[in-house]
Enzyme design. Structure first.
Site, PDB file in Angstrom:
ATOM      1  N   ASP A  88     -10.671  -4.483  -7.819  1.00  0.00           N
ATOM      2  CA  ASP A  88      -9.440  -3.825  -7.385  1.00  0.00           C
ATOM      3  C   ASP A  88      -9.509  -3.514  -5.887  1.00  0.00           C
ATOM      4  O   ASP A  88     -10.590  -3.551  -5.282  1.00  0.00           O
ATOM      5  CB  ASP A  88      -9.245  -2.530  -8.199  1.00  0.00           C
ATOM      6  CG  ASP A  88      -7.786  -2.134  -8.317  1.00  0.00           C
ATOM      7  OD1 ASP A  88      -6.948  -2.696  -7.581  1.00  0.00           O
ATOM      8  OD2 ASP A  88      -7.482  -1.254  -9.143  1.00  0.00           O
ATOM      9  N   GLU A 133      -4.978   1.586 -13.182  1.00  0.00           N
ATOM     10  CA  GLU A 133      -6.181   1.241 -12.404  1.00  0.00           C
ATOM     11  C   GLU A 133      -7.329   2.187 -12.747  1.00  0.00           C
ATOM     12  O   GLU A 133      -8.485   1.772 -12.852  1.00  0.00           O
ATOM     13  CB  GLU A 133      -5.881   1.319 -10.902  1.00  0.00           C
ATOM     14  CG  GLU A 133      -4.965   0.206 -10.421  1.00  0.00           C
ATOM     15  CD  GLU A 133      -4.557   0.333  -8.972  1.00  0.00           C
ATOM     16  OE1 GLU A 133      -4.272  -0.698  -8.364  1.00  0.00           O
ATOM     17  OE2 GLU A 133      -4.497   1.450  -8.439  1.00  0.00           O
ATOM     18  N   GLY A 160      -1.371   3.149  -3.696  1.00  0.00           N
ATOM     19  CA  GLY A 160      -0.348   2.718  -2.738  1.00  0.00           C
ATOM     20  C   GLY A 160       0.662   1.787  -3.396  1.00  0.00           C
ATOM     21  O   GLY A 160       1.833   1.770  -3.039  1.00  0.00           O
ATOM     22  N   GLY A 161       0.177   1.038  -4.374  1.00  0.00           N
ATOM     23  CA  GLY A 161       1.056   0.112  -5.100  1.00  0.00           C
ATOM     24  C   GLY A 161       1.581   0.713  -6.396  1.00  0.00           C
ATOM     25  O   GLY A 161       2.112  -0.007  -7.246  1.00  0.00           O
TER      26      GLY A 161
END
Ligand code: 5RP
Length: 227
Positions: free
Chosen positions: A80, A102, A95-96
């Site tokens: 990642d 995640e 940020g995404g």
């Protein structure tokens, strides 16, 4: 080759035959997924799970099959990106907007590898606003609690609308400033009921691959202990 491409390609060296691989999210992982797709086409046999719909779609567009996370009993390795990382392997992610998946994928992976270009390598994290996933229910009250605790929250929008995550939640970005007190912020967030998860990833990786003009550097985290 740009630095994101350099580290994305390098990370594929960690992937071995038969592994269950967690696909991260973002513009650096984009290159990892592309390189992995090449190796799979050349005969590498692995199973894939993903941290986001975006990465599922990318993998599928390259002809790869992505399993539902419940279909695998473990994840051998996940790769990642990060938004910021310090020398103690404290990172900000999200940020995404994929921080929740995640974090779960990192938590259940036997081996976590983070890939990033050298600009993400900082002395102290915090210049990048800390993303926090919150429930839509009573979100204005959740945000008010954050304000009361001086966490400087800002609800994330995309194309003029409130951004909705893959889990149908919202993201709040906290402007905490470089060098904020990690423990204190964690403690404050733990008192707020609507918080689903935060983008603080503390000592969760075993290896980092940092992209530099001189080439990709693999860094081992000697303090990492699998829970
Ligand atoms: C998504 C993330 C990404 O890993 C992080 O934002 C880094 O992305 P990029 O590689 O595009 O800079 O946490 O939620």
């Amino acid at each position: 080759m740009n630095l994101k491409e350099q580290v994305g390609k390098k990370a594929v060296e960690f992937i071995k035959e038969g592994m269950v691989v967690g696909l991260g999210t973002g513009s650096t992982v984009y290159y990892f997924i592309h390189e992995l797709a090449k190796k799979i086409k050349e005969g590498l046999n692995v199973e894939l799970v993903s941290t986001s719909v975006q990465s599922i779609e990318l993998a599928k567009s390259l002809g790869l099959e992505v399993k539902d996370i419940e279909e695998v009993s473990c994840i051998d390795i996940s790769v990642d990106g990060v938004d910021e990382i310090d020398k103690n392997f404290n990172a900000i992610k999200g940020g995404g907007a994929a921080l929740f998946r995640e974090k779960i994928v990192a938590d259940i992976s036997n081996h976590v590898v983070w890939i990033y270009d050298e600009k993400k390598d900082v002395e102290k994290i915090g210049a990048f606003d800390l993303p926090v996933e919150i429930l839509p229910f009573a979100y204005n009250h959740t945000i008010k609690k954050m304000k009361d605790l001086h966490l400087n929250p800002k609800l994330r929008h995309k194309e003029g609308k409130i951004l909705v995550t893959d889990n149908s939640n919202y993201i709040v970005d906290l402007a905490l400033g470089k060098g904020f007190n990690i423990e204190e912020v964690k403690k404050k967030l733990s008192t707020i009921v609507g918080v689903v998860e935060d983008g603080l990833f503390i000592n969760m990786c075993k290896h980092c691959i940092k992209g530099t003009e001189q080439g990709a550097i693999i860094i081992e985290n000697h303090n990492y202990k699998r829970k």
